[in-house]
Design an enzyme around this catalytic site. Structure first.
Site, PDB file in Angstrom:
ATOM      1  N   HIS A 495       0.829  -1.204   0.000  1.00 44.06           N
ATOM      2  CA  HIS A 495       0.000   0.000   0.000  1.00 44.06           C
ATOM      3  C   HIS A 495       0.868   1.260   0.000  1.00 44.06           C
ATOM      4  O   HIS A 495       2.082   1.210   0.228  1.00 44.06           O
ATOM      5  CB  HIS A 495      -0.969   0.009   1.185  1.00 44.06           C
ATOM      6  N   CYS A 514       2.914  -4.760   6.757  1.00 42.87           N
ATOM      7  CA  CYS A 514       2.645  -4.569   5.333  1.00 42.87           C
ATOM      8  C   CYS A 514       3.789  -3.809   4.676  1.00 42.87           C
ATOM      9  O   CYS A 514       4.620  -3.194   5.350  1.00 42.87           O
ATOM     10  CB  CYS A 514       1.328  -3.819   5.141  1.00 42.87           C
TER      11      CYS A 514
END
Length: 598
Positions: A495, A514
């Site tokens: 992301h 992440c």
């Protein structure tokens, strides 16, 4: 006339004798050449006699010391073959035997565990192979025993590092779906594979198929052999711990440094030839207390050596100054056997990957903090990434990007809500409003939005937190402008970020697991290439209007989250990176200096 006749007869006789002698010499040399080129042959009965000896009478003392681990499986295997070898051609290793020995070497070279190949005995016995049937057949059965051990490890995923970490517990739902029973490959099945490969005359391919064949793996193999040779040369020793040196300065250890960098491949061999005729001898540094002339050319850190240092520094992600500073010295003084161990462990990381990576795929190297979108062997784009912090390390993962979410919302994981956000809310209850969060609580089994001003945040804690937090799309959203989704049970994805300034840092292990990407819109544009209605302008419009949009890729793109602390680039240069996650757990010995008197 009569006086000429007696002389002519002996002349003809001598000429004939000479030709006969020459012919005999030719035949003799031909026979010698034939004997040299003829390989010694081991009769089948002789092979059988000694194979039976090792497999039946001396299965616990092969080559005088090794106890066979799989004799119950391999003895019937050889019985069906009338005890004829498969890895040996009389007294020489076949190509498959040589390849197997190489694979065993590189697998065990990291000392990560006790692999059980009895490699020391194998190396000793193969290095002194001669026309002795007992010795050759000992090598044969040792190789088969080691092959079964290696194949079990390879096929049962026992050679995969970076697994089983508890940073991101698997969700229970996913665990029940992925749990498999009875999937272990037995040694009997491996012997069946061996029989099948021999029947198909395909033994070479059997060994190859148990080993990664990616170019990156094979390039590391070459470097592993290089550093093992350096370690075995007996010439390596570390430089002085307090050594600092700049271009134009002199030191007695410069010759040794020149030798080190030439061995590592940072100093081209031709760089020495212009300086010395006896270049090899001039790479030997004098002993510390020896008499020597420091003004001689070999003691000077010259331009070519400075350039070599820059090459070394670039490969280790150091400032390319061409001088010896503390950081450069630290890397120069890593013993070559430890470099070899690190290379060997990184070779195992290629085992996580499928043989076919896909024409287009996303490759993330966490240790290098980089992402590349690959098209074949070429990188379409190359960018920085931010990876998980030391408490929430990004896991190694092989998946496929299936969906892009533009202007995403963020459902805050409970762990982050109670450990990161709750302390901020206790200090500043308006934080939720300022950053665009919404609060949801289940009332009678139904989700309802709750006004954060009605909640006494100071009474909440990690044990009691009955709310879910969702952050709306916008400039403050923790996921940034785009989310790249791929199915996995650890809630890991790629992301954007609302803190792009963090990409200016050298060390970027900062996320909760992440992977944050530096150029998300460019990556989205490339992944959506050819997908109707999603040109760059459409992507930008959806994001700029905070219009949350999910887009399924027409063709999923493989994504590989890998952790390589050493790799070889397309130009053949070995790169090394710091082990930020402490995953290079190898049983290396403490550095030693075999020439401490120097």
């Amino acid at each position: 006339m009569d006086t000429l006749t007696p002389t002519s007869k002996p002349t003809r006789a001598i000429g004939a004798t000479g030709w006969i002698a020459i012919a005999c010499m030719v035949l003799l040399f031909a026979a010698l050449a034939a004997s040299i080129n003829t390989k010694p042959y081991m009769p089948p009965k002789v092979a059988q006699k000694y194979m039976e000896h090792w497999l039946i009478e001396s299965a616990r003392r092969v080559a005088g010391e090794v106890r066979l681990k799989h004799v119950r499986s391999i003895e019937p295997f050889y019985l069906r073959r009338d005890y004829q070898p498969v890895w040996m051609d009389s007294y020489e290793l076949t190509q498959a035997g040589q390849e197997l020995l190489q694979v065993l070497r590189e697998t065990a070279a990291d000392d990560w565990r006790n692999y059980g190949y009895e490699l020391a005995t194998l190396e000793r016995e193969t290095s002194r192979l001669s026309n002795i049937p007992k010795q050759a057949t000992a090598v044969e059965v040792l190789l088969t025993d080691a092959f079964v051990t290696y194949a079990k490890q390879a096929l049962n995923s026992e050679l995969l590092p970076d697994t089983g970490e508890g940073d991101h517990p698997i969700r229970k739902v996913a665990l029940s779906q992925t749990n498999t029973v009875g999937s272990q490959i037995s040694e009997e099945q491996i012997v069946d594979l061996l029989n099948q490969a021999i029947a198909n005359n395909d033994l070479d391919n059997l060994v190859d198929n148990l080993t990664p064949s990616h170019p990156g793996y094979l390039r590391l193999r070459k470097e592993l052999n290089r550093y093992r040779d350096i370690a075995n040369s007996g010439r390596w020793y570390p430089l002085e711990e307090d050594l600092t040196l700049q271009q134009g300065e002199r030191h007695r250890l410069v010759p040794h440094m020149r030798w080190m960098l030439s061995q590592y491949g940072d100093l081209p061999k031709g760089a020495l030839s212009w300086l010395f005729k006896d270049a090899a001898e001039r790479t030997l540094s004098p002993a510390k207390n020896a008499q020597f002339d420091l003004q001689r050319a070999e003691f000077l850190l010259d331009q070519s050596l400075s350039d070599a240092l820059k090459n070394f520094q670039k490969r280790h992600n150091l400032n390319a100054t061409g001088s010896v500073d503390k950081a450069t010295l630290q890397h120069l003084n890593v013993p070559p056997y430890q470099v070899a161990q690190k290379i060997a462990l990184n070779m195992k990381r290629w085992r996580h990957l499928p043989r076919d990576l896909g024409q287009r795929h996303v490759m993330v190297n966490m240790a290098d903090y980089r992402l590349q979108l690959m098209d074949g062997d070429s990188a379409e784009i190359d960018m920085k990434v931010i990876i998980g912090n030391l408490q929430r390390r990004t896991p190694v993962m092989v998946q496929q990007i299936s969906t892009l979410e533009l202007a995403p919302t963020w459902s805050v994981p409970r762990r982050i809500a109670v450990t990161s956000l709750l302390p901020k809310l206790k200090r500043n209850p308006d934080y939720l409003h300022q950053k665009g969060y919404q609060v949801i609580q289940q009332v009678n089994g139904v989700d309802q939005f709750i006004d954060p001003k009605t909640i006494n945040w100071k009474k909440l804690n990690a044990r009691y937190f009955p709310y879910r937090l969702i952050q709306k799309a916008g400039k403050d959203n923790a996921l940034g402008t785009i989310k790249f989704l791929f199915p996995n049970d650890k809630d890991i994805y790629l992301h954007d970020t609302s803190q792009p300034q963090l990409f200016n840092l050298d060390k970027r292990a900062l996320s909760s697991g992440c992977v944050r990407v530096e150029k998300p819109r460019l990556l989205a544009e490339k992944l959506l290439r050819g997908q109707q209605g999603w040109h760059r302008s459409n992507i930008d419009n959806a994001i700029d209007q905070n219009r949350t949009t999910r887009i399924r890729l027409h063709e999923k793109v493989p994504v590989y989250l890998m952790y390589w602390t050493s790799w070889v680039d397309e130009d053949g240069r070995l790169h090394m990176r710091d082990d930020i996650y402490k995953r290079d757990l190898i049983a290396g010995l403490a550095p030693t200096n075999p020439a401490v008197s120097l």
